[in-house]
Design a protein around this motif. Sequence first.
Motif, PDB file in Angstrom:
ATOM      1  N   LEU A 100      36.613  40.322  37.875  1.00 13.10           N
ATOM      2  CA  LEU A 100      35.861  40.974  36.797  1.00 13.10           C
ATOM      3  C   LEU A 100      36.036  42.486  36.861  1.00 13.10           C
ATOM      4  O   LEU A 100      36.201  43.148  35.820  1.00 13.10           O
ATOM      5  N   VAL A 101      36.018  43.027  38.063  1.00 13.01           N
ATOM      6  CA  VAL A 101      36.219  44.478  38.220  1.00 13.01           C
ATOM      7  C   VAL A 101      37.674  44.840  37.958  1.00 13.01           C
ATOM      8  O   VAL A 101      37.965  45.828  37.260  1.00 13.01           O
ATOM      9  N   ALA A 102      38.597  44.068  38.487  1.00 12.80           N
ATOM     10  CA  ALA A 102      40.019  44.366  38.327  1.00 12.80           C
ATOM     11  C   ALA A 102      40.443  44.397  36.866  1.00 12.80           C
ATOM     12  O   ALA A 102      41.303  45.193  36.466  1.00 12.80           O
ATOM     13  N   GLU A 103      39.832  43.563  36.052  1.00 11.32           N
ATOM     14  CA  GLU A 103      40.220  43.456  34.652  1.00 11.32           C
ATOM     15  C   GLU A 103      39.630  44.548  33.760  1.00 11.32           C
ATOM     16  O   GLU A 103      39.977  44.640  32.591  1.00 11.32           O
ATOM     17  N   THR A 104      38.748  45.379  34.306  1.00  6.79           N
ATOM     18  CA  THR A 104      38.106  46.415  33.481  1.00  6.79           C
ATOM     19  C   THR A 104      39.006  47.605  33.206  1.00  6.79           C
ATOM     20  O   THR A 104      38.756  48.372  32.286  1.00  6.79           O
ATOM     21  N   ASP A 105      40.056  47.787  34.012  1.00  6.44           N
ATOM     22  CA  ASP A 105      40.872  48.986  33.886  1.00  6.44           C
ATOM     23  C   ASP A 105      42.288  48.671  34.357  1.00  6.44           C
ATOM     24  O   ASP A 105      42.485  48.171  35.462  1.00  6.44           O
ATOM     25  N   SER A 106      43.271  48.982  33.516  1.00 11.52           N
ATOM     26  CA  SER A 106      44.661  48.680  33.862  1.00 11.52           C
ATOM     27  C   SER A 106      45.164  49.513  35.038  1.00 11.52           C
ATOM     28  O   SER A 106      46.161  49.162  35.666  1.00 11.52           O
ATOM     29  N   THR A 107      44.472  50.617  35.340  1.00  7.68           N
ATOM     30  CA  THR A 107      44.916  51.463  36.460  1.00  7.68           C
ATOM     31  C   THR A 107      44.322  51.020  37.798  1.00  7.68           C
ATOM     32  O   THR A 107      44.674  51.567  38.835  1.00  7.68           O
ATOM     33  N   ILE A 108      43.416  50.057  37.770  1.00  4.62           N
ATOM     34  CA  ILE A 108      42.889  49.511  39.032  1.00  4.62           C
ATOM     35  C   ILE A 108      43.939  48.569  39.612  1.00  4.62           C
ATOM     36  O   ILE A 108      44.324  47.585  38.985  1.00  4.62           O
ATOM     37  N   GLY A 109      44.401  48.872  40.826  1.00  6.37           N
ATOM     38  CA  GLY A 109      45.439  48.054  41.456  1.00  6.37           C
ATOM     39  C   GLY A 109      44.920  47.163  42.556  1.00  6.37           C
ATOM     40  O   GLY A 109      45.474  46.098  42.819  1.00  6.37           O
ATOM     41  N   ILE A 110      43.814  47.608  43.206  1.00  2.00           N
ATOM     42  CA  ILE A 110      43.246  46.877  44.343  1.00  2.00           C
ATOM     43  C   ILE A 110      41.729  46.843  44.198  1.00  2.00           C
ATOM     44  O   ILE A 110      41.125  47.843  43.789  1.00  2.00           O
ATOM     45  N   VAL A 111      41.131  45.702  44.543  1.00  2.00           N
ATOM     46  CA  VAL A 111      39.671  45.601  44.558  1.00  2.00           C
ATOM     47  C   VAL A 111      39.258  44.948  45.878  1.00  2.00           C
ATOM     48  O   VAL A 111      39.874  43.979  46.330  1.00  2.00           O
ATOM     49  N   THR A 112      38.216  45.492  46.482  1.00  2.00           N
ATOM     50  CA  THR A 112      37.723  44.964  47.757  1.00  2.00           C
ATOM     51  C   THR A 112      36.251  44.586  47.641  1.00  2.00           C
ATOM     52  O   THR A 112      35.511  45.205  46.863  1.00  2.00           O
ATOM     53  N   PRO A 113      35.781  43.569  48.356  1.00  3.92           N
ATOM     54  CA  PRO A 113      34.384  43.141  48.263  1.00  3.92           C
ATOM     55  C   PRO A 113      33.461  43.894  49.209  1.00  3.92           C
ATOM     56  O   PRO A 113      33.906  44.686  50.057  1.00  3.92           O
ATOM     57  N   LYS A 114      32.169  43.632  49.070  1.00  9.26           N
ATOM     58  CA  LYS A 114      31.195  44.073  50.067  1.00  9.26           C
ATOM     59  C   LYS A 114      31.291  43.085  51.222  1.00  9.26           C
ATOM     60  O   LYS A 114      31.195  41.871  51.030  1.00  9.26           O
ATOM     61  N   ILE A 115      31.476  43.602  52.436  1.00  5.76           N
ATOM     62  CA  ILE A 115      31.690  42.745  53.600  1.00  5.76           C
ATOM     63  C   ILE A 115      30.562  42.962  54.608  1.00  5.76           C
ATOM     64  O   ILE A 115      30.357  44.077  55.087  1.00  5.76           O
ATOM     65  N   TYR A 116      29.831  41.895  54.889  1.00  3.10           N
ATOM     66  CA  TYR A 116      28.749  41.937  55.878  1.00  3.10           C
ATOM     67  C   TYR A 116      29.246  41.407  57.227  1.00  3.10           C
ATOM     68  O   TYR A 116      30.243  40.681  57.298  1.00  3.10           O
TER      69      TYR A 116
END
Length: 512
Positions: free
Chosen positions: A109-125
């Motif tokens: 969902l985050v990656a698809e918001t902007d064509s310039t976003i190349g990498i997305v990382t989660p919140k990691i506990y």
Amino acid sequence: MAKKNKNRVTVIIPTYNSWTTLKECISSVQKQTLKPDEIIVVDNNSSDGTSKRVNQKFPSVKLVTLSINTGVTGGRNAGINKATESSDYLFFFDHDMVAEPNMLKELLLVAETDSTIGIVTPKIYYWGNKKRIWSAGTGINLWTGQILFRGGEDVGQYENIEEVQVAPAALLVKRKVIRKVKAFDNCYFATYEDTDFCFRVRKRGFKTFYAPKAVAYHKLSDNPIDDAERVLSRAYWVGRNRVIFMKRFGKSFPVFILFLPVFLSYYFYLAIKISKFNKWLDFIKGTIVGLLPSFISERNIPFSYIGVIRKAIGDDVETILDLGCGEGRLMEVLAVDEAWKVTGVDLYLPSINIANTTAKYTNLIKGDIEKVVKNLISERKKFDVVLCSQVIEHLSKEKGERLLGLLDKLATKRIVISTPRGYFEQIEESLGVNKHQEHLSQWWERDFGSRGYIVSGTGLRFLWSYSGLARSNFKLIASFFRLIAFILSPIVYYFPILSVNLIAIKNIQSDK
């Protein structure tokens, strides 16, 4: 479901001797609400039966088994090479992590918001303390090399979607990004590989983002003593790779050097804290090894084996045919910062698989060298340079001479061949499991000179032979005689009769 059909996702999990955590990692990926199209597990030559267990418990998983441990980087790169080309996204996930069911969905969902976003990382506990954040993306001070952690007790401080410098341990990467940066850099092996990757992606015009609603857990202890144990277990790589990264991306390498005593002091404190002084020595060793390339690049050392081959290849090169490429170790050094299109050929499949992890080859062909060369000629293929390093001695003399007669039909600029001069002693232990390693022929200057090659030498024979003093198990003795060999290397270059290796170069252009 429509979302799944639109965006194909491949999950890549490299692993080494971690079945107990890996099985929960795979299960969590299989339970995603947005189902991945394929899951690839790359086994880095585990000794705990990982490959067999993956096949038994997860038959739908695509398993890649390597014959040596290639590290996090090599494992991920092997996964890239095996991933379905039609995948829109590749998700790299460490083997000691577990994902919440909506993780992939939220990342996309985050990656698809902007064509310039190349990498997305989660919140990691942390797995053992699900209220404490291990990472909400990280950063690095480009002056000092200090890692800037975004973590701690979760009090709502990291609830915004935002750009970060680094995505550690869990990275959703767009396929178009992979096409640009190709792969993770194998020189890191482990630690700083994510940092380097994210910064190279950034240089290509893409951003790294953090998605707070995408949640994963890292099976690491948040106990300070356990954390110190974990950090020091890879002290060599931390020391080495921090220097390499800062040399490439730091704002001022001399300023960074001034901060090295701070890191040395900190790691000394950790080593004393857990009574493992030898780990501090590992950190020092890694730091020194990382510093050396700042002053000495192996391929640029004059009259060295790799230096002579690199010079012979030339700077006017786009395509290379690497015959007998083996595991790709030589090309991995030669092709640093080069945009060459390299085709590798080797008969031994395990070596081909490892070469595939180096990300230096655009094409790899398994087969008998002579037959492959004939096929390439029949297909009218041409290469700027044909490289045949430490291969021809593994062929019979007759077959080797036939091969020499064919190479002119493939090279458009030059041919570079290296081989031991005459007899080179082999012992059984050096042959390993690859039966093709045995020497079947001996080669001399006249064998190449009569065919129009210019022949030079590398390695003073009485020091670099199998039992030579430069190969001594006593490091001090070996270092001293390697220095002597280096000082005498110009003489050996011009008088190959003194050498352990011959390097034969044929300039095709001069023949036209």
